[in-house]
Design a protein around this motif. Structure first.
Motif, mmCIF file in Angstrom:
data_model
loop_
_atom_site.group_PDB
_atom_site.id
_atom_site.type_symbol
_atom_site.label_atom_id
_atom_site.label_comp_id
_atom_site.label_asym_id
_atom_site.label_seq_id
_atom_site.Cartn_x
_atom_site.Cartn_y
_atom_site.Cartn_z
ATOM 1 N N ALA B 43 0.846 -1.192 0.000
ATOM 2 C CA ALA B 43 0.000 0.000 0.000
ATOM 3 C C ALA B 43 0.878 1.238 0.000
ATOM 4 C CB ALA B 43 -0.912 0.008 1.224
ATOM 5 N N VAL B 44 0.390 2.301 -0.621
ATOM 6 C CA VAL B 44 1.113 3.571 -0.635
ATOM 7 C C VAL B 44 0.743 4.331 0.637
ATOM 8 C CG1 VAL B 44 1.303 5.809 -1.799
ATOM 9 C CG2 VAL B 44 1.224 3.687 -3.133
ATOM 10 N N ASP B 45 1.756 4.805 1.337
ATOM 11 C CA ASP B 45 1.522 5.507 2.598
ATOM 12 C C ASP B 45 1.402 7.009 2.367
ATOM 13 O OD1 ASP B 45 1.385 6.239 5.250
ATOM 14 O OD2 ASP B 45 3.562 6.256 5.489
ATOM 15 N N ILE B 46 0.290 7.603 2.809
ATOM 16 C CA ILE B 46 0.153 9.061 2.667
ATOM 17 C C ILE B 46 0.022 9.746 4.024
ATOM 18 C CG2 ILE B 46 -0.902 8.949 0.356
ATOM 19 C CD1 ILE B 46 -3.589 9.690 1.823
ATOM 20 N N VAL B 47 0.179 8.959 5.109
ATOM 21 C CA VAL B 47 0.030 9.565 6.435
ATOM 22 C C VAL B 47 1.266 9.372 7.319
ATOM 23 C CG1 VAL B 47 -2.494 9.549 6.523
ATOM 24 C CG2 VAL B 47 -1.232 7.489 7.188
#
Lengths: 88, 88, 88, 88, 88
Positions: B43-47
């Motif tokens: 998953a791409v982390d944006i947080v």
């Protein structure tokens, strides 16, 4: 749509901003006899469901429609509280 | 959305260009008791999630919304860091 | 599309407003021999299917197309009543 | 996105025309330890992956974005070649 | 995309009108060795596949693209007939 039982709440302070103000519930997918199918996930509640209630949950792109906002970052939403299920 | 535990990092030099600069994390899906359900994905982390943290992950077309770019080639994103889960 | 058997009805008074007036059925996914695959879910019926009938069910964004309304909050719809299946 | 191992090639002469010229690979989904999860499927390669390489695969509507053509008939694409995975 | 074997035909007189004229096939998902993975579903055939043939099947919103009609009510389509699979 799947039948789920609302089993809890979930809190996240640090989150993508479109999630602000949304009520995140932990739900457990069940069959028509309320038997768990061992799938636990998180859904946004838009019908003021309570813990223990059986609910209708939509997933995928449809969940965004439930909030009426195409850019909200959710993929599961509680869209109905089940009154009764009649299976023959 | 599903509950996941961040378990690692993943590197790929050769990749579709819209993935450049994104932080790719290896996540393990868990239930509300942090028990693994034996699903491992990326998953791409944006947080700015850290290893070991419990997170909220969205999948499918919703993941692209998390980056605010309709043409980014991702189908899973970390959109929240879970503070607590209360299940009755 | 999947093959399902219609096994019941479901009622929900409190629900997202786009669901008003729709007929919600409980369906059980089966294989070509009518053997259950242990997946029970809810689908909106648009072809006046009856209990016990074998039906074709579409899921995901396609279900919304079945109602001709992009903003209806459903992710599964009964789109055909199966007359016969011939498997060699 | 899922982690897969490229295990082979697939040829189809008779096919929907948007698939012409695309490289179809057979992939096996694995976990972070390269253990198979018993899911074999077909993905379009856009990063010149070789047999035996570990790759990142996107599925669903996102796969079409990988080709930059909204009307291409694919639902899985190899979008990165994995250099390393670090799991703690 | 998944590898399937075409195992039969399905007829439905009463159906959503966008399905009129489409050829509905019963398919069984298999792995690269033609071993069944116990998933039976229905797909629309657009490449004149015959019973017993191994085919490429797309699912989800991509299936609609295969018919070139955004409003057709299908979520699975046969888009190629497999000539050969070479797995090392």
């Amino acid at each position: 749509m799947v039948i789920c039982k609302v089993i809890g709440h979930l809190w996240a302070t640090k989150k993508e901003e479109s999630l602000n103000g949304l009520k995140l519930m932990v739900v457990e997918q069940v069959d028509h006899k309320e038997k768990s199918v061992n799938k636990i996930f998180v859904a946004v509640d838009i019908v003021s469901a309570g813990i223990g209630e059986k609910v209708i949950v939509v997933t995928g792109s449809t969940a965004r429609k439930a909030l009426g906002k195409e850019n909200v970052v959710i993929d599961a939403a509680i869209v109905g509280i089940i009154d009764s299920i009649e299976v023959k």
